[in-house]
Write a protein that holds these residues in place. Structure first.
Motif, PDB file in Angstrom:
ATOM      1  N   ASN A   1      -2.505  94.563  20.660  1.00 42.38           N
ATOM      2  CA  ASN A   1      -3.724  94.204  20.136  1.00 42.38           C
ATOM      3  C   ASN A   1      -4.017  92.520  20.361  1.00 42.38           C
TER       4      ASN A   1
ATOM      5  N   SER B   1      -8.485  93.507  15.037  1.00 48.81           N
ATOM      6  CA  SER B   1      -7.384  94.327  15.264  1.00 48.81           C
ATOM      7  C   SER B   1      -6.153  93.572  15.119  1.00 48.81           C
TER       8      SER B   1
ATOM      9  N   ALA C   1     -11.235  92.049  18.777  1.00 48.13           N
ATOM     10  CA  ALA C   1      -9.877  91.996  18.992  1.00 48.13           C
ATOM     11  C   ALA C   1      -9.068  91.059  18.058  1.00 48.13           C
TER      12      ALA C   1
END
Length: 486
Positions: A171, A212, A209
């Motif tokens: 990630n 995450s 992102a």
């Protein structure tokens, strides 16, 4: 005329008897003949009678200080009770096993019933103990698997941390890419190369992102916290965990403690409480050469303390029952030898105690003679020599046969209750006598019985060679080897 007158006168006078005639003296030669005849008869008697008696006296040793002796068995009860029946009286002849006295059996019959009930209870307790042990065995199996599950769970959690760290790294890479894409879109937006919509998409991808990465980091922190690890390790590597975490984690140690507790109830205790679960399981599997778990559990069941205790209680109850039955059997007092009853002093209704003398039984077959020979007569006496025994009871009509079987290790005076003390100044030497035991040969009490205490005149024939065990010796052979062989 004269003759007639003389005849009449002689008739008128009383008659006078004439004196007997004196015997004529015998001739001298006839007297000498009779004397010679008597002398010859006396000489022949001395030769044929006196010489054998002298030879017999020189080759024999005899004494009149001897008497018949024998074993006596005193009959006594082995239990305390009241006498119910007495089946014999003095001078009764009994055989081994004959009933002499019967005691009241009822108290001991009740005790037998009580002990039998205790045996039944102990048998039931053993069944319960076996069932409990089987339950503990099932619990032990379950807790063993629980320990294995706890270890596997820790290993899974460690693997989960590492997987989440990998996801976090992924990630982060996605976040770097999304940041780069967003930066490019921001420059292109200024030059109107991309649309506002595309720019918003790049911004959304960047936010996703970032979220995450943050989510992955939090999941790593959660997994580490679940394992009791610091959220941020000192090394900075979130994937770092102790190498022995699956052996030291609390859930594993808890499962290990429960397993040890259950195993202890089955009699298994680890050699070291500080050893790790893996070491403990390895030690547990080494109880069987092949590591067969079923055989290990079977051994635990066999040696479980609960079962051992129940078996011990059952054994004790059985022994108590055996003792009660033995005491019940002791209510029947029997003769231990063949013999004749003497000294009866028990009657029905008497309360008797253990060891109290009820009567005595004199053996009629284990009979011997104790002969007290003078110390001057012992020079030529040895074990095995033949002995002729004459008893005043039979008046010399029968001679018993015997053999010397041993010499008492002490004279009669030294074995007396008050032995003589010869340390005084007025000592007078007295010839001592040594008791010598003579065993009877071919003795049949049914034909010619002997009674203890009868006087005996033993005559030892020195011309006959000793025979039998220990022949020709003063002392019998040592019996210790025979006893040790038994």
């Amino acid at each position: 005329m004269l003759s007639e007158e003389s005849k009449s006168a002689s008739l008128d006078k009383p008659s006078v008897p004439e004196p007997p005639a004196e015997p004529k003296p015998k001739p001298a030669h006839r007297r000498r003949r009779w004397r010679l005849l008597v002398g010859v008869i006396v000489a022949v008697a001395l030769i044929f009678v006196g010489i054998p008696l002298i030879i017999h006296a020189l080759n024999t040793v005899s004494t009149d200080d001897a008497y018949v002796n024998g074993h006596v068995t005193f009959v006594a009860p082995r239990v305390s009770d009241q006498v119910a029946r007495v089946l014999v009286d003095d001078n009764y002849r009994v055989k081994k096993g004959d009933v002499l006295v019967e005691l009241d059996p009822e108290p001991y019959q009740v005790q037998v019933a009580i002990n039998q009930a205790e045996v039944n209870v102990a048998e039931a307790n053993l069944v319960v103990a076996q069932a409990n042990v089987k339950g503990l065995l099932g619990q032990l199996r379950s807790q063993r698997y629980a320990l294995q599950t706890a270890i596997e769970q820790v290993d899974n959690d460690i693997a989960l941390i590492r997987a989440r760290v990998a996801t976090w790294e992924q990630n982060k890479a996605t976040l770097v890419f999304a940041q780069a894409e967003f930066d490019r879109a921001e420059r292109l937006l200024e030059t109107k190369v991309i649309s506002k919509e595309e720019y918003d998409q790049r911004r959304e991808a960047l936010d996703v992102a970032k979220a995450s990465v943050l989510q992955s980091l939090e999941s790593i922190h959660q997994a580490r916290a679940n394992l009791g690890l610091p959220v941020e390790p000192p090394t900075g590597n979130l994937a770092d965990v102790p190498a022995d975490l699956d052996q030291t984690f609390s859930s594993v140690l808890k499962a290990q403690g429960s397993l040890i507790q259950s195993a202890a109830q089955l009699g298994y205790v680890p050699s070291n409480y500080r050893q790790s679960p893996k070491q403990m399981l390895d030690e547990f599997y080494r109880r069987d050469a092949g590591g067969d778990l079923d055989r290990i559990f079977a051994g635990l069941v066999e040696n479980a303390p609960g079962i051992k205790q129940a078996r011990a209680d059952l054994l004790q109850a059985q022994r108590n029952l055996d003792l009660a039955k033995l005491n019940l059997r002791y209510c029947t007092v029997v003769s231990e030898i063949d013999g004749v009853v003497t000294r009866r002093n028990v009657n029905p209704g008497n309360n008797v105690q253990v060891g109290q003398s009820l009567m005595a039984i004199r053996s009629i077959r284990e009979i011997w003679v104790d002969a007290n020979f003078k110390e001057t007569q012992l020079r030529n006496l040895r074990i095995g020599q033949h002995v002729d025994l004459e008893l005043d009871m039979y008046g010399g009509k029968h001679t018993f046969e015997g053999r010397i079987s041993g010499f008492t290790m002490g004279t009669g005076s030294t074995l007396a209750l008050l032995p003589a003390q010869n340390a005084t100044g007025n000592f007078v030497k007295v010839v001592q006598r040594l008791p010598v035991r003579i065993d009877l040969i071919n003795y049949d009490p049914d034909k010619l019985p002997l009674f203890v205490g009868l006087s005996v005149t033993p005559t030892v024939d020195l011309r006959k060679a000793p025979s039998g065990p220990n022949a020709g010796k003063f002392l019998q052979q040592d019996t210790e080897p025979a006893l040790s062989a038994k």
